[in-house]
Write a protein that holds these residues in place. Structure first.
Motif, PDB file in Angstrom:
ATOM      1  N   LYS A 241      20.798 -73.443 -19.020  1.00 17.80           N
ATOM      2  CA  LYS A 241      20.079 -73.811 -20.048  1.00 17.80           C
ATOM      3  C   LYS A 241      21.154 -73.979 -21.588  1.00 17.80           C
ATOM      4  O   LYS A 241      21.421 -75.177 -22.581  1.00 17.80           O
ATOM      5  CB  LYS A 241      18.644 -73.994 -19.746  1.00 17.80           C
ATOM      6  CG  LYS A 241      18.577 -75.535 -19.787  1.00 17.80           C
ATOM      7  CD  LYS A 241      16.862 -75.470 -20.051  1.00 17.80           C
ATOM      8  CE  LYS A 241      15.822 -75.329 -18.455  1.00 17.80           C
ATOM      9  NZ  LYS A 241      15.032 -74.374 -18.091  1.00 17.80           N
ATOM     10  N   LEU A 242      20.900 -73.363 -22.134  1.00 21.55           N
ATOM     11  CA  LEU A 242      20.934 -72.375 -23.672  1.00 21.55           C
ATOM     12  C   LEU A 242      22.593 -73.411 -23.733  1.00 21.55           C
ATOM     13  O   LEU A 242      22.886 -73.671 -25.278  1.00 21.55           O
ATOM     14  CB  LEU A 242      21.160 -70.679 -23.834  1.00 21.55           C
ATOM     15  CG  LEU A 242      19.932 -70.986 -24.319  1.00 21.55           C
ATOM     16  CD1 LEU A 242      19.700 -69.258 -24.563  1.00 21.55           C
ATOM     17  CD2 LEU A 242      19.408 -71.232 -26.055  1.00 21.55           C
ATOM     18  N   LEU A 243      23.516 -72.830 -22.715  1.00 18.73           N
ATOM     19  CA  LEU A 243      24.749 -73.189 -23.166  1.00 18.73           C
ATOM     20  C   LEU A 243      25.268 -74.418 -22.681  1.00 18.73           C
ATOM     21  O   LEU A 243      25.718 -75.296 -23.441  1.00 18.73           O
ATOM     22  CB  LEU A 243      26.075 -72.356 -21.949  1.00 18.73           C
ATOM     23  CG  LEU A 243      25.807 -70.780 -22.104  1.00 18.73           C
ATOM     24  CD1 LEU A 243      26.571 -70.744 -20.961  1.00 18.73           C
ATOM     25  CD2 LEU A 243      25.618 -70.539 -23.572  1.00 18.73           C
ATOM     26  N   SER A 244      24.349 -75.045 -22.489  1.00 13.39           N
ATOM     27  CA  SER A 244      24.511 -76.597 -21.707  1.00 13.39           C
ATOM     28  C   SER A 244      24.116 -77.479 -23.075  1.00 13.39           C
ATOM     29  O   SER A 244      24.431 -78.379 -23.519  1.00 13.39           O
ATOM     30  CB  SER A 244      23.909 -77.325 -20.422  1.00 13.39           C
ATOM     31  OG  SER A 244      22.043 -77.686 -21.020  1.00 13.39           O
ATOM     32  N   GLU A 245      23.276 -76.666 -24.335  1.00 10.53           N
ATOM     33  CA  GLU A 245      22.775 -77.503 -25.497  1.00 10.53           C
ATOM     34  C   GLU A 245      24.206 -77.353 -26.421  1.00 10.53           C
ATOM     35  O   GLU A 245      23.610 -78.283 -27.477  1.00 10.53           O
ATOM     36  CB  GLU A 245      21.699 -76.573 -25.811  1.00 10.53           C
ATOM     37  CG  GLU A 245      20.572 -76.402 -25.448  1.00 10.53           C
ATOM     38  CD  GLU A 245      19.308 -75.652 -26.223  1.00 10.53           C
ATOM     39  OE1 GLU A 245      19.624 -75.136 -27.224  1.00 10.53           O
ATOM     40  OE2 GLU A 245      18.332 -75.334 -25.853  1.00 10.53           O
ATOM     41  N   SER A 246      25.607 -76.800 -26.335  1.00  8.91           N
ATOM     42  CA  SER A 246      26.021 -77.284 -27.684  1.00  8.91           C
ATOM     43  C   SER A 246      27.471 -76.764 -27.026  1.00  8.91           C
ATOM     44  O   SER A 246      27.928 -76.814 -25.302  1.00  8.91           O
ATOM     45  CB  SER A 246      25.730 -75.373 -28.177  1.00  8.91           C
ATOM     46  OG  SER A 246      26.326 -74.650 -27.328  1.00  8.91           O
TER      47      SER A 246
END
Ligand SMILES: Nc1ncnc2c1ncn2[C@@H]1O[C@H](COP(=O)(O)OP(=O)(O)OP(=O)(O)O)[C@@H](O)[C@H]1O
Length: 246
Positions: A241-246
């Motif tokens: 999820k975190l990686l897909s934010e940026s």
């Protein structure tokens, strides 16, 4: 300076009451590396910083700063180890009744008593120059914008030439453009001073620019650790999820 990791967590666990905040967390930060600690609110990012500073002690495990275990240290030893560190907290913590230059001079006068007034002025000017505030040194903190306050706080953290910089939320309260300028500044400091940095942040995009490594915390565990490239292969939901934010 030690050859090994500058900061190392070895199987660190920390609980408050019945709540496990960190469970068996281990990681290393090498000399001159920037580590960004990511994770949702309340997951233990600031607790991790406080364990590094020695403001909190782990219930289990060990924390090493330049190969010295600090968990059993008394206040005198902790003070010695903290002299290796510079801190930038969310509020930048400037003294409102002192000018920017005097905010920087203060720690030098207090901790490096053998320094002449000229040497202190030179060090203050150098740190302000590095953060782009050379022409604002006579301003009072109240006259500074949020981004300038962060820069001034950073200059104050740098004036004692720390080997380790601990930063809590460099972009909090800043618009995206100013936040990205602070990231640029952190990158510049890393390149010019080779300072080891540990940065707690919610800004994944900023972390991508500044970090050599990221540590992702979730429900007490370190669920991801490594470069962003390393984390591309991580299947943990929070990491994805975190990686897909940026
Ligand atoms: N001294 C303390 N005593 C009791 N509980 C604490 C203490 N310090 C932190 N906690 C608790 O530990 C948990 C983790 O806190 P921490 O401040 O590390 O979160 P965080 O990940 O930095 O959150 P945020 O992103 O919102 O700043 C929180 O539930 C907090 O209430």
């Amino acid at each position: 300076m030690s050859e090994g990791p500058v900061v190392e967590f070895c199987h660190v666990s920390k609980r408050f009451g019945r709540r496990n905040i960190l469970c068996d967390v281990s990681f290393q930060v090498g000399n001159g590396e920037a580590l960004c600690i990511l994770g949702r609110s309340g997951v233990g990012k600031s607790v991790t910083l406080k364990l590094i500073i020695g403001l909190l002690k782990p219930d289990m495990g060990d924390v090493f700063i330049e190969s010295e275990s600090i968990v059993q240290f008394n206040e005198e030893d902790l003070t010695r180890v903290r002299r290796k560190m510079g801190f930038l907290f969310q509020s930048a913590a400037l003294f409102d009744s002192f000018s920017v230059a005097n905010n920087l001079a203060l720690p030098l006068q207090r901790l490096e008593k053998n320094k002449s007034a000229d040497e202190i002025k030179r060090r203050v000017d150098e740190a302000l120059q590095q953060v782009g505030l050379a022409s604002d040194k006579e301003k009072m903190p109240v006259e500074l914008s949020g981004g300038m306050r962060k820069r001034a706080g950073l200059a104050r953290a740098l004036v004692l030439n720390p080997r380790i910089l601990l930063i809590d939320e460099p972009s909090s309260g800043l618009d995206p453009i100013t936040a990205s300028e602070i990231d640029d500044l952190l990158l510049k400091i890393k390149q010019e001073r080779h300072t080891t940095m540990i940065i707690v942040t919610h800004d994944v995009r900023g972390a991508r620019r500044v970090a050599d490594k990221v540590a992702v915390l979730d429900e007490g565990a370190l669920v991801g650790f490594g470069s962003f490239a390393d984390l591309e292969h991580n299947e943990n939901d929070t990491v994805c999820k975190l990686l897909s934010e940026s």
